[in-house]
Write a protein that holds these residues in place. Structure first.
Motif, PDB file in Angstrom:
ATOM      1  N   HIS A 306      48.512 -55.376  16.197  1.00  0.00           N
ATOM      2  CA  HIS A 306      49.636 -54.450  16.369  1.00  0.00           C
ATOM      3  C   HIS A 306      50.872 -55.273  16.734  1.00  0.00           C
ATOM      4  CE1 HIS A 306      46.686 -51.188  16.335  1.00  0.00           C
ATOM      5  NE2 HIS A 306      45.918 -52.092  16.908  1.00  0.00           N
ATOM      6  N   PHE A 308      53.046 -55.269  19.012  1.00  0.00           N
ATOM      7  CA  PHE A 308      53.266 -55.676  20.413  1.00  0.00           C
ATOM      8  C   PHE A 308      52.420 -56.897  20.781  1.00  0.00           C
ATOM      9  CE2 PHE A 308      49.319 -53.409  21.151  1.00  0.00           C
ATOM     10  CZ  PHE A 308      48.753 -54.100  22.221  1.00  0.00           C
ATOM     11  N   TYR A 314      52.411 -60.916  27.053  1.00  0.00           N
ATOM     12  CA  TYR A 314      51.078 -60.343  26.800  1.00  0.00           C
ATOM     13  C   TYR A 314      50.095 -61.446  26.394  1.00  0.00           C
ATOM     14  CZ  TYR A 314      47.519 -57.971  23.935  1.00  0.00           C
ATOM     15  OH  TYR A 314      46.337 -57.562  23.371  1.00  0.00           O
ATOM     16  N   VAL A 342      49.609 -51.827  28.952  1.00  0.00           N
ATOM     17  CA  VAL A 342      50.658 -52.138  27.978  1.00  0.00           C
ATOM     18  C   VAL A 342      51.281 -50.854  27.452  1.00  0.00           C
ATOM     19  CG1 VAL A 342      51.127 -53.174  25.735  1.00  0.00           C
ATOM     20  CG2 VAL A 342      49.594 -54.329  27.301  1.00  0.00           C
ATOM     21  N   ARG A 343      50.434 -49.955  26.968  1.00  0.00           N
ATOM     22  CA  ARG A 343      50.959 -48.689  26.402  1.00  0.00           C
ATOM     23  C   ARG A 343      50.332 -47.525  27.162  1.00  0.00           C
ATOM     24  NH1 ARG A 343      49.707 -49.442  20.021  1.00  0.00           N
ATOM     25  NH2 ARG A 343      51.481 -48.125  19.562  1.00  0.00           N
ATOM     26  N   LYS A 344      51.199 -46.582  27.583  1.00  0.00           N
ATOM     27  CA  LYS A 344      50.685 -45.431  28.332  1.00  0.00           C
ATOM     28  C   LYS A 344      51.171 -44.139  27.686  1.00  0.00           C
ATOM     29  CE  LYS A 344      51.468 -47.267  32.884  1.00  0.00           C
ATOM     30  NZ  LYS A 344      51.762 -46.800  34.237  1.00  0.00           N
ATOM     31  N   SER A 345      50.277 -43.185  27.600  1.00  0.00           N
ATOM     32  CA  SER A 345      50.692 -41.887  27.094  1.00  0.00           C
ATOM     33  C   SER A 345      51.510 -41.195  28.186  1.00  0.00           C
ATOM     34  CB  SER A 345      49.455 -41.071  26.718  1.00  0.00           C
ATOM     35  OG  SER A 345      49.283 -39.978  27.563  1.00  0.00           O
ATOM     36  N   GLU A 360      40.962 -49.765  27.207  1.00  0.00           N
ATOM     37  CA  GLU A 360      42.121 -50.154  26.401  1.00  0.00           C
ATOM     38  C   GLU A 360      41.760 -50.269  24.929  1.00  0.00           C
ATOM     39  OE1 GLU A 360      44.001 -54.308  25.971  1.00  0.00           O
ATOM     40  OE2 GLU A 360      43.414 -53.100  24.273  1.00  0.00           O
ATOM     41  N   GLY A 363      46.176 -51.637  22.960  1.00  0.00           N
ATOM     42  CA  GLY A 363      47.150 -51.653  24.047  1.00  0.00           C
ATOM     43  C   GLY A 363      47.253 -50.342  24.796  1.00  0.00           C
ATOM     44  N   TRP A 364      46.744 -49.261  24.222  1.00  0.00           N
ATOM     45  CA  TRP A 364      46.832 -47.950  24.876  1.00  0.00           C
ATOM     46  C   TRP A 364      45.824 -47.868  26.021  1.00  0.00           C
ATOM     47  CZ3 TRP A 364      50.210 -44.029  23.801  1.00  0.00           C
ATOM     48  CH2 TRP A 364      50.891 -44.074  22.578  1.00  0.00           C
ATOM     49  N   SER A 410      47.009 -41.676  21.517  1.00  0.00           N
ATOM     50  CA  SER A 410      46.997 -43.005  20.899  1.00  0.00           C
ATOM     51  C   SER A 410      46.763 -42.954  19.392  1.00  0.00           C
ATOM     52  CB  SER A 410      45.918 -43.863  21.546  1.00  0.00           C
ATOM     53  OG  SER A 410      44.641 -43.274  21.348  1.00  0.00           O
ATOM     54  N   SER A 499      54.858 -42.750  18.315  1.00  0.00           N
ATOM     55  CA  SER A 499      55.425 -42.509  19.650  1.00  0.00           C
ATOM     56  C   SER A 499      56.062 -41.127  19.772  1.00  0.00           C
ATOM     57  CB  SER A 499      56.494 -43.560  19.958  1.00  0.00           C
ATOM     58  OG  SER A 499      55.955 -44.838  19.792  1.00  0.00           O
TER      59      SER A 499
END
Ligand SMILES: Cc1cc2nc3c(=O)[nH]c(=O)nc-3n(C[C@H](O)[C@H](O)[C@H](O)COP(=O)(O)OP(=O)(O)OC[C@H]3O[C@@H](n4cnc5c(N)ncnc54)[C@H](O)[C@@H]3O)c2cc1C
Length: 736
Positions: A306, A308, A314, A342-345, A360, A363-364, A410, A499
């Motif tokens: 991905h 990121f 990272y 790294v990624r949060k809802s 994870e 990254g989510w 995600s 997103s």
């Protein structure tokens, strides 16, 4: 030798030690997997291990895995042989020649500028080790790897170091030990490696030796002395510390770079490049020649990353864990610990407040399971019954009898729009997507050999607009596949809208009743049939509601514009009290979908499995006008008895568990392996699925009447087999 150059090969075997019972189970599972590849791998006890390696202290050994056919090569000789072979085939080799600049010309050719001139290439392979990202950046290609220091020492000569000694692996002690010209070479994969930023490396790009670091190497060396006490009495002749590339998932990367046609990458070998290099090279050569991989390479495809993951902070934080991961315990469902979150809802903090334990993916941070109040949500891994099973079982029960909500924000979401959107997707998808607005289609996407590249759901939002939903893990690779297959003459725009939407999946027999409390939409079967979508209200929000399920119950996925997600979630939870709504995590999803035999890409579906072999013939519209990618390769399989088919299994023993990679035996013979499995809490037995191979065809009779056993960690368990799911085989429950 074929090239006339000896490679110094000696077949001395490898001996992997287990210091404890958990590692022994891991080794037994490895021995089982090895058998599926036709490799003889034997589990032996401490005394037998000492017979093979007299210097080890058996008191530290619980058991071992011995693979007699393994061996060692001399790296310099092996590379000279590869050079010689390449030259014989017409390759020209320019040694000590720096590729200074890379350019893509308007003709599509790549120009490589070197001190001896410019080399024009139709196909370019970037394989410059840890310098690959720097070169790749010149072409706008992201190569997510990071250097770590990798260390070994070589002892003074030792009598015990005879050439016939197997290579020793002591993962619990973080070391490997090889005989090296009458000495022992002791190398380590310590729990946390030492990351090294590329700008800290010496400028010259040849062989690099970094300073000794005894402080870092002390722990593995002390562990090595436990296993081979004689190491305490011998001096160290050499300390070698070299930089090596590590990737975020400890797997190397291969293949055509997304967005740069004909530019290929082979890099990020995680200190196993010598071992993997020849096979990786061959696979890449086939890929380049054929235009597509000739085998399942999805796990190592560079397109899996991905965007990121090219972030330097990272990578720096993850690289050390990636080095340690080579030897850590490979627990089922083990989660990364570094470089998180790294990624949060938008719902993350609400889920955390309700005691979610996160895992994870891409990254989510995703809720895997929920601990009851007062219990710390922390994974305790096991090869059998991990600490979360009892809570996951409750979540599964609620899904089958009541209603659950799962945050699936995600999901990868992609908008395909334009005048030619329908024509483009008709060519890309084996499913028929020329359907009325509001209809959902489940379809795999195929390569030209008819193999499955991914599976997606397609939602026709308007005549000229579709929304595609992919799993979080495959989203980047799916996008790369879609873009690679775009016809630039067509009017089609592809936009990643991941997103923009959060997703609440409301599932279970009471999902309709619950949603009816918070929406004015008519959710009855006649007004809202299975596999359709509509915009509906949820509290103050407007959601695209898709009547879909991945667990085999009545249910809806609510795609909610992200800024409305928290409000919708609160509304849902408040109304849910009346229905005992339960929050559920991704572990529950896994157990439930295995019971219902829903396939998952990356496990049960791969680029070398066709939809007919996977039992997904219903999703392929062979006769739709204009055909689709992969159509011609499927023609010979249509309506035929196949030699390979995905089969469902249920273990007779209610205690046994399945994860993946267990062996499938039919009348004692190995016929395949389990691609994914889980405990079926509704069924009270473990269930799994896997491809069965049989030269006379995998018929219904063979499946239903055969004597099947599943071999787990070297033990065989009788199993019932079926071509259909063990839970709700006719799919009545989704009809609601
Ligand atoms: C101490 C140590 C021990 C190891 N032991 C093992 C082992 O036992 N088994 C195993 O399988 N692996 C081992 N490895 C790992 C293995 O050496 C690597 O995985 C492998 O060498 C990686 O191969 P590569 O071709 O990707 O990169 P490299 O071997 O690094 O080769 C990349 C080459 O590209 C060149 N280059 C860079 N930039 C340019 C440019 N701009 N122009 C031209 N050339 C360029 C570099 O000079 C280099 O020669 C070990 C590594 C270390 C550091």
């Amino acid at each position: 030798a074929e090239t006339g150059q000896a490679v110094g090969f000696k077949q001395n075997g490898t001996l992997a030690l287990a210091r404890n019972s958990d590692r022994l189970v891991e080794l037994k599972r490895s021995a089982t997997i090895a058998k599926s590849f036709g490799i003889e791998a034997n589990i032996i006890g401490p005394t037998q291990a000492q017979d093979l390696y007299p210097a080890i202290d058996p008191n530290h050994v619980a058991g071992a895995l011995f693979i007699a056919d393994d061996g060692q090569l001399n790296p310099v000789d092996a590379i000279m042989a590869l050079f010689a072979g390449a030259r014989k085939c017409g390759a020209r080799v320019f040694e000590n020649t720096l590729a200074e600049r890379l350019q893509r010309c308007s003709s599509g050719l790549y120009h490589v500028t070197t001190p001896v001139g410019v080399i024009a290439c139709e196909k370019l392979v970037l394989c410059c080790g840890l310098w690959t990202p720097i070169l790749a950046a010149q072409l706008g290609v992201r190569v997510p790897l990071h250097a770590c220091e990798h260390m070994y020492v070589v002892t003074e000569p030792l009598d015990l170091a005879v050439p016939t000694l197997p290579v020793l692996r002591d993962c619990d002690g973080y070391t490997y030990i090889k005989e090296d010209a009458g000495k022992l070479l002791v190398g380590s994969f310590e729990p946390r490696g030492k990351p090294l930023a590329i700008d800290k490396l010496p400028a010259e790009q040849h062989f690099i030796e970094l300073p000794e670091d005894w402080e870092h190497f002390e722990l593995p060396y002390l562990k090595a002395m436990e296993i081979i006490p004689a190491l305490a009495d011998v001096g160290i002749a050499r300390f070698m510390n070299g930089p090596e590339s590590f990737t975020p998932d400890s797997l190397f990367m291969l293949g055509e770079a997304p967005g740069a046609a004909n530019c290929f990458v082979a890099a990020g070998f995680n200190s196993e490049g010598f071992e993997m290099g020849a096979g990786a090279g061959r696979a890449l050569a086939e890929w380049i020649i054929q235009g597509e991989p000739t085998m399942d390479l999805a796990d190592v495809d560079i397109a899996r990353y991905h965007p990121f993951q090219a972030n330097s902070k990272y990578l720096h934080e993850r690289a050390g864990e990636s080095l340690g991961a080579i030897y850590h315990m490979h627990w089922p469902n083990r989660q990364h610990e570094s470089a998180r979150p790294v990624r949060k809802s938008p719902l993350h903090d609400r889920l955390a407040a309700r005691n979610a334990c996160f895992g994870e993916t891409a990254g989510w941070e995703r809720a895997m399971w929920f601990a009851p109040p007062g219990e710390v949500p922390k994974d305790v891994y096991s090869h059998h019954w991990p600490n979360w099973y009892q809570h996951t079982a409750e979540e599964c029960r609620a899904a089958r009898a009541g209603v659950i909500v799962l945050d699936q924000s995600s999901f990868g979401k992609t908008l395909i729009q334009g005048n030619d959107a329908c024509a483009f997707l008709q060519h890309l998808c084996p499913g028929d997507v020329d359907v009325p607005v509001g209809k959902l289609i489940y379809t795999p996407l195929l390569n030209h050999q008819g193999g499955i590249e991914t599976d997606i759901t397609v939602d026709r939002l308007a005549e000229d607009r579709y929304m595609i939903v992919s799993s979080a893990a495959t989203h980047s690779r799916d996008l790369a596949w879609i873009e690679k297959n775009l016809d630039r003459q067509q009017q089609v725009a592809v936009t990643d809208i991941t997103s923009a939407y959060s997703v609440l999946s409301v599932q279970g027999p009471r999902s309709r009743d619950l949603l009816a409390r918070i929406s004015d939409a008519d959710l009855a079967n006649a007004a809202f049939p299975f596999l359709t979508s509509q915009e509906i209200s949820i509290g103050y929000a407007l959601a695209i509601a898709k009547r879909l399920t991945f667990i085999g119950e009545l249910g809806w996925e609510l795609h909610i514009p992200s800024e409305f997600a928290q409000g919708a979630f609160d509304t849902l939870l408040e109304a849910g009290q009346e229905f005992d709504l339960r929050l559920a995590g991704y572990h529950a999803l896994e157990h439930l979908r295995c019971e219902r035999a829903y396939r998952e890409f990356g496990l049960d579906l791969a680029p070398d499995d066709t939809p007919f072999e996977a039992g997904l013939g219903f999703s392929v519209k062979m006769d739709k006008p204009g055909g689709f990618i992969g159509h011609d390769a499927l023609v010979p399989q249509r309506g035929k008895v196949l030699n390979k088919r995905l089969v469902m299994f249920k273990l007779a023993d209610p205690e046994a568990v399945l994860f993946h990679d267990e062996l499938i035996r039919l009348d004692g013979d190995i016929v395949g392996y389990i691609s994914s499995g889980a405990y079926g809490f509704t069924l009270g037995h473990a269930v799994g699925m896997g491809y069965v191979h049989h030269p006379d065809g995998v018929t219904k009779e063979l499946v239903e009447n055969g004597q099947f056993e599943i071999e787990i960690a070297c033990e065989r368990y009788p199993a019932e087999a079926s071509l259909r799911a063990f839970y709700d085989p006719t799919g009545e429950r989704v009809k609601g």
